[in-house]
Design an enzyme around this catalytic site. Structure first.
Site, PDB file in Angstrom:
ATOM      1  N   SER A 170       0.829  -1.202   0.000  1.00 30.60           N
ATOM      2  CA  SER A 170       0.000   0.000   0.000  1.00 30.60           C
ATOM      3  C   SER A 170       0.859   1.246   0.000  1.00 30.60           C
ATOM      4  O   SER A 170       1.944   1.276   0.564  1.00 30.60           O
ATOM      5  CB  SER A 170      -0.924  -0.034   1.218  1.00 30.60           C
ATOM      6  OG  SER A 170      -0.688   1.063   2.063  1.00 30.60           O
ATOM      7  N   LYS A 171       0.352   2.275  -0.662  1.00 36.76           N
ATOM      8  CA  LYS A 171       1.126   3.499  -0.810  1.00 36.76           C
ATOM      9  C   LYS A 171       1.436   4.151   0.520  1.00 36.76           C
ATOM     10  O   LYS A 171       2.505   4.707   0.717  1.00 36.76           O
ATOM     11  CB  LYS A 171       0.375   4.515  -1.669  1.00 36.76           C
ATOM     12  CG  LYS A 171      -0.162   3.936  -2.946  1.00 36.76           C
ATOM     13  CD  LYS A 171      -0.913   5.002  -3.737  1.00 36.76           C
ATOM     14  CE  LYS A 171      -1.709   4.324  -4.855  1.00 36.76           C
ATOM     15  NZ  LYS A 171      -2.325   5.224  -5.791  1.00 36.76           N
ATOM     16  N   ARG A 172       0.474   4.080   1.443  1.00 34.26           N
ATOM     17  CA  ARG A 172       0.753   4.796   2.672  1.00 34.26           C
ATOM     18  C   ARG A 172       1.470   3.947   3.711  1.00 34.26           C
ATOM     19  O   ARG A 172       2.175   4.444   4.559  1.00 34.26           O
ATOM     20  CB  ARG A 172      -0.508   5.396   3.295  1.00 34.26           C
ATOM     21  CG  ARG A 172      -1.778   4.639   3.157  1.00 34.26           C
ATOM     22  CD  ARG A 172      -2.848   5.275   4.013  1.00 34.26           C
ATOM     23  NE  ARG A 172      -3.148   4.414   5.136  1.00 34.26           N
ATOM     24  CZ  ARG A 172      -3.837   3.284   5.027  1.00 34.26           C
ATOM     25  NH1 ARG A 172      -4.286   2.908   3.860  1.00 34.26           N
ATOM     26  NH2 ARG A 172      -4.061   2.529   6.073  1.00 34.26           N
ATOM     27  N   ASP A 182       3.640   1.219   2.968  1.00 33.55           N
ATOM     28  CA  ASP A 182       4.959   0.749   2.553  1.00 33.55           C
ATOM     29  C   ASP A 182       5.660   1.791   1.688  1.00 33.55           C
ATOM     30  O   ASP A 182       5.029   2.529   0.953  1.00 33.55           O
ATOM     31  CB  ASP A 182       4.800  -0.552   1.755  1.00 33.55           C
ATOM     32  CG  ASP A 182       3.936  -1.572   2.494  1.00 33.55           C
ATOM     33  OD1 ASP A 182       4.367  -1.999   3.564  1.00 33.55           O
ATOM     34  OD2 ASP A 182       2.843  -1.895   2.007  1.00 33.55           O
TER      35      ASP A 182
END
Length: 500
Positions: A267-269, A271
RNA sequence: GGCCCCAUCGUCUAGAGGCCUAGGACACGACCCUCUCAAGGUCGAGACACGGGUUCGAAUCCCGUUGGGGCUGCCA
């Protein structure tokens, strides 16, 4: 050095026949048109990059078209800066699009028109239920989701009312997936999903289907997380075919997701997986593309190192794996080092220079056009895993910023009883040496080592730390040759003064 | 909870019923090379989740169990 690493295109073949895409795509052959549809709600991450690479390679292999479509129907969360980030990332990784970028936000009229048709045909109904009300009604329901409350209420369309698609009560919707085979969903488990928000905005499911139809997409290649919503798209597609022009359903291919160390979807937020971070950290795009391609697919010959040309030639959707893959930075690092070492000295210099310039390293980029750099470049390339590692290896060349690392000083000089004597002898020998060349410098130190009954390895340590600043680094004598006699002697003197 | 997907060394994978004593790569250990550190080379340790079937024969096919993941939004 490994020869021609990224250029090797001779993967061993295993009697692979030409991909028979028409068999799966439908009765009549149709031009291959694939797309990637990222939403500009954050950084473009490695998972998106792999999806892009596979789509791109598939399009190239079939002489097809790779479409870029920005899914910005969620006006609340979109940011324009992210759009630019997506374009940059795709170019960097090498998956350049042929058509687009289209933006869903600019295609509103198309969606409205289709909605009107569906509405007129009775495929939709208006709903004014709040989320809370639905939850309250269905909390004891074994199959949660919308309960069809408004289906027979005959509400008119209007502000404050969402539009839902009336899913058939029985029957089965099957998704033909090129990676997983047929996946069946009982219609009874699919809720009447919203396709238009109560404020009139179209939702992702609707926009995707209409765009894929309008853009004549032949293959939808995307992450597995989309598989559960695919039957909704299939149902919608069917309804659209009945109320308007019939368009063949695309073939689907759902790729396994990329996971983190805890085996959760990346996930962008959560990792740190933004492609642009890897670029800034000194990774080569070709190494990244190679590594990413290996997550979920492997070439028939088994060779792990391959170029994008190889990928285009060898990639088969049918050979894509089914299970999630962990993004292993260790292996990426190894690949990156291999790719760096396969660069010509000129190319290595160009990359290292561009990287240093991009991050405004205090060393200044003029180093990279100096004769000193040319001497040392191959020795540096052999030791770095990323371009970000480069500056540290050549720092010693800069008189202004030269300083000795305390820990190294402690270990190689302070704790070595003979260090002072060795440095002093080395200083006088180097002061008298006739030719300033690595071989000569080495034989001088060898003589000292012999006199002290020490190994060369142990004897060079104090000299290395005094002149290069650290216990580890480039080969000592080559480095001193490049450093020059004056500066070498100056540094030896400085340390000698401090020791006595 | 419901629906769906998945399951080979720690990790990425090869494996399409006999070629498997399960192959490769990263990481790990040892050794070689060596002026440090690397790079490179050689060797080593390390896996078919479990239980039932089917079959002469199963990592491979079927069922179940367990485990993991995804979806379950008027996000995408």
């Amino acid at each position: 050095m490994r020869s021609g690493l990224p250029q090797t295109g001779d993967l061993r073949r295993r009697g692979v026949t030409a991909p028979a895409i028409t068999d799966q795509a439908g009765p009549s052959p149709r031009p291959v048109r694939v797309r990637i549809a990222p939403s500009p709600t954050g950084y473009f991450h490695v998972g998106g990059a792999r999806t892009a690479l596979y789509n791109w390679a598939f399009a190239r292999q079939h002489g097809g078209v790779f479409v870029l479509r920005i899914e910005d129907t969620d006006t609340e969360r979109n940011k324009e800066e992210w759009v630019q980030g997506i374009l940059d990332a795709l170019r960097w990784i090498g998956a350049e699009w042929d058509e687009g970028p289209y933006r869903q936000s600019e295609r509103r009229a198309l969606y409205d028109e289709s909605v009107d048709r569906l509405w007129a045909a009775g495929a939709l109904y208006a709903c004014d239920c709040t989320r809370e009300a639905v939850l309250a009604r269905t909390k004891d329901n074994p199959t949660p989701g919308y309960d069809g409350h408004c289906r027979e209420r005959g509400l008119e369309r209007g502000p404050g009312r969402a539009l839902r698609f009336a899913v058939p009560d029985d029957g089965v919707t099957v998704v033909h997936d090129l990676v997983r085979g047929d996946v069946e969903f009982s219609n009874s488990t699919i809720e009447d999903f919203v396709i238009v928000k109560s404020n009139g905005d179209p939702l992702f499911v609707l926009a995707v289907v209409i765009d894929d139809r309008d853009m004549a997409i032949s293959h939808v290649i995307r992450a597995e997380e989309h598989l559960p919503t695919t039957p909704k798209a299939v149902l919608l597609w069917g309804a659209l075919n009945e109320t308007g022009p019939a368009v063949d359903l695309p073939a689907f291919a759902h790729l396994p997701v990329l996971v983190n160390a805890k085996r959760q979807k990346i996930s962008k937020r959560r990792d740190r997986v933004a492609l642009e971070d890897y670029e800034a950290d000194g990774y080569l795009p070709e190494a990244m593309a190679n590594y990413l391609s290996l997550l979920g697919w492997s070439p028939p010959g088994g060779e792990e190192l391959f170029s994008l040309d190889d990928l285009v030639r060898e990639f088969r959707l049918e050979n894509v794996n089914h299970s999630p893959a962990f993004f292993d930075n260790q292996k990426l690092l190894h690949f990156n080092g291999l790719y760096i070492r396969s660069l010509t000295p000129e190319e290595f210099t160009r990359r290292a220079r561009a990287w240093a310039a991009a991050v405004h390293h205090p060393l200044g980029i003029e180093l990279y056009s100096s004769p000193q750099w040319r001497e040392l470049a191959p020795l540096v390339a052999e030791r770095v895993a990323t371009l970000a590692d480069v500056p540290a290896y050549v720092e010693f060349l800069f008189g202004d910023s030269f300083e000795i690392e305390p820990a190294s000083y402690e270990k190689a000089i302070a704790k070595d009883a003979e260090a002072g004597a060795i440095l002093s002898e080395m200083r006088s020998r180097l002061g008298a040496v006739s030719a300033w060349a690595a071989e000569v410098l080495k034989s001088e130190l060898e003589a000292i080592a012999e006199a002290h009954g020490r190994k060369l390895g142990k004897t060079q340590a104090p000299v290395r730390v005094a002149t290069l600043g650290r216990t580890v680094g480039l080969p000592l004598f080559e480095s001193l040759e490049v450093l020059g006699r004056d500066e070498t002697l100056r540094r030896l003197d400085a340390v000698l003064a401090a020791v006595s």
